[in-house]
Design an enzyme around this catalytic site. Structure first.
Site, short mmCIF file in Angstrom:
data_model
loop_
_atom_site.label_atom_id
_atom_site.label_comp_id
_atom_site.label_asym_id
_atom_site.label_seq_id
_atom_site.Cartn_x
_atom_site.Cartn_y
_atom_site.Cartn_z
N ASN A 103 135.42 -8.23 64.48
CA ASN A 103 134.78 -8.59 63.21
C ASN A 103 133.95 -7.42 62.68
O ASN A 103 133.22 -6.78 63.45
CB ASN A 103 133.86 -9.80 63.48
CG ASN A 103 133.31 -10.46 62.22
OD1 ASN A 103 134.09 -10.82 61.33
ND2 ASN A 103 132.00 -10.63 62.17
N HIS A 120 130.70 -9.28 52.84
CA HIS A 120 129.41 -9.34 52.14
C HIS A 120 129.56 -8.45 50.91
O HIS A 120 129.50 -7.22 51.00
CB HIS A 120 128.29 -8.83 53.05
CG HIS A 120 128.09 -9.67 54.27
ND1 HIS A 120 127.66 -10.97 54.21
CD2 HIS A 120 128.27 -9.40 55.59
CE1 HIS A 120 127.58 -11.47 55.44
NE2 HIS A 120 127.96 -10.53 56.29
N ASP A 136 129.80 -13.78 51.29
CA ASP A 136 128.77 -14.04 50.27
C ASP A 136 128.91 -12.96 49.22
O ASP A 136 129.31 -11.83 49.52
CB ASP A 136 127.34 -14.14 50.85
CG ASP A 136 126.92 -13.01 51.76
OD1 ASP A 136 127.53 -11.91 51.70
OD2 ASP A 136 125.97 -13.20 52.55
N GLU A 140 131.11 -5.31 64.62
CA GLU A 140 130.54 -4.11 63.97
C GLU A 140 130.50 -2.87 64.87
O GLU A 140 129.51 -2.16 64.93
CB GLU A 140 129.14 -4.41 63.45
CG GLU A 140 129.11 -5.55 62.46
CD GLU A 140 127.72 -5.82 61.88
OE1 GLU A 140 126.73 -5.24 62.35
OE2 GLU A 140 127.64 -6.64 60.94
N GLU A 166 132.28 -14.04 56.82
CA GLU A 166 130.85 -14.13 56.44
C GLU A 166 130.69 -13.99 54.94
O GLU A 166 129.78 -13.31 54.45
CB GLU A 166 130.03 -13.05 57.17
CG GLU A 166 130.19 -13.09 58.68
CD GLU A 166 129.30 -12.09 59.42
OE1 GLU A 166 128.36 -11.52 58.81
OE2 GLU A 166 129.55 -11.87 60.62
C1 XIL Z 1 122.41 -12.17 60.04
C2 XIL Z 1 121.75 -13.53 59.90
O1 XIL Z 1 122.25 -14.17 58.76
C3 XIL Z 1 120.25 -13.37 59.82
O2 XIL Z 1 119.61 -14.65 59.89
C4 XIL Z 1 119.74 -12.50 60.95
O3 XIL Z 1 118.34 -12.26 60.76
C5 XIL Z 1 120.48 -11.18 61.01
O4 XIL Z 1 121.87 -11.44 61.12
N1 XIL Z 1 126.66 -9.38 60.00
C6 XIL Z 1 126.79 -10.32 61.01
C7 XIL Z 1 125.85 -11.48 61.06
O5 XIL Z 1 127.72 -10.24 61.81
O6 XIL Z 1 125.57 -11.87 62.37
C8 XIL Z 1 124.58 -11.17 60.34
O7 XIL Z 1 123.79 -12.37 60.31
C9 XIL Z 1 124.85 -10.64 58.95
C10 XIL Z 1 125.63 -9.36 59.00
#
Ligand code: XIL
Length: 297
Positions: free
Chosen positions: A169, A205, A234, A127, A232
């Site tokens: 990422n 996401h 969802d 990020e 990641e």
């Molecule tokens: C999130 C986790 O799922 C949570 O448990 C934590 O509180 C915050 O981080 N991008 C990412 C992940 O790269 O590491 C994040 O994970 C979600 C967004």
């Protein structure tokens, strides 16, 4: 295949889940994990605050729980993440300049060396690009150490674990837009100059759908000579099942899309509280989204 992992493996891919060490004692959770997935990512346990809570003092206990669970069952492990503006330990949040740069390099060296040989892909940098139309870097303490901090992070990771694929990422990079194009230009530059980068992770996401140019965006990165991974995934909203199918088919249509990771197992495990964005319901039952993914694989 009759499970996500087996079906993905038949296509030469992995299918992973983010795992929380604290849930490994939950039998419903672990039964699904062991049955369905052949890759894991630590949801929080390998982040900077977790692994170096005090400067120079490294803690791998919770990361090891996940790694040992995975490796003993033949699952791959994605490393997440060596450098990020968020979830830094307090001591690092308060640092800047050359002291922070040195601390970053030491952190990457120690963590990547500790896990050397066990990680198939590391999210070296997470990020680092800004949202919106600039296409530029996100402001952060790491960015303020100098624009070369990302390539230094990748070179440091390569030296510490030469066998791991090294990924950049990010999120909101799932279609062709200013942010993803900024990253695309960085990857192209890294490949041209020999900075070691092997893969780009697309967090994905999502809400209701993937961008219409999702597959094309994956493909343009792959065409730079890097693997791409959905890291990641969802998806919330009423069109969830369709969208999960679309994302799965997009990955399979891109030869260099090597795997998909969903960011949790049951809806109740998700960081997106109340949005139910995952493949299993709170009781561990397969959702329509699960079937859409399995049918697409
Ligand atoms: C999130 C986790 O799922 C949570 O448990 C934590 O509180 C915050 O981080 N991008 C990412 C992940 O790269 O590491 C994040 O994970 C979600 C967004």
């Amino acid at each position: 295949g009759t499970t996500l992992g087996a079906a993905a493996a038949e296509k030469g891919r992995y299918f992973g889940a983010a795992v929380a060490a604290g849930r490994l004692g939950d039998g419903t959770y672990t039964t699904i994990l062991n049955r369905e997935f052949n890759s894991v990512t630590a949801e929080n346990e390998m982040k900077m605050d977790a692994t170096e809570p005090n400067q120079g003092q490294f803690t791998f206990t919770n990361g090891d729980r996940i790694v040992n669970h995975a490796i003993s069952r033949g699952m791959k492990v994605r490393g997440h993440t060596l450098a990020w503006h968020a979830q830094q330990p307090g001591w690092m949040q308060r640092m800047e300049g050359s002291a922070l740069r040195s601390a970053l390099v030491n952190h990457i060296t120690r963590v990547a060396s500790y896990y050397r040989g066990k990680i198939h892909s590391w999210d070296v940098v997470n990020e680092a690009f800004a949202d919106g139309g600039s296409g530029g870097r996100r402001d952060s303490n790491l960015q303020r150490t100098g624009n070369d901090w990302i390539e230094v992070a990748f070179r440091t990771a390569r030296a510490a674990d030469p066998g791991a694929k090294l990924c950049y990422n990010d999120y909101n990079t799932d279609g062709v837009n200013a942010k993803s194009t900024g990253i695309y230009n960085m990857v192209r530059d890294f490949k041209a100059r020999g900075v070691p980068i092997d893969c780009v992770g697309f967090q994905s996401h999502l809400t209701n759908s993937a961008p219409s140019d999702y597959q094309a965006n994956l493909q343009r990165f792959a065409d730079l000579g890097v693997d791409v991974q959905i890291t990641e995934l969802d998806i919330s909203g009423a069109n969830q099942a369709n969208a999960f199918g679309t994302v799965t088919r997009a990955c399979l249509a891109v030869a260099r899309c090597t795997g998909i990771t969903v960011w949790g197992i049951r809806d109740s495990d998700s960081w997106r509280t109340g949005q139910n964005p995952l493949l299993f319901d709170n009781s561990g039952n397969k959702k329509a989204a699960y079937t859409a993914v399995l049918d697409a694989l």
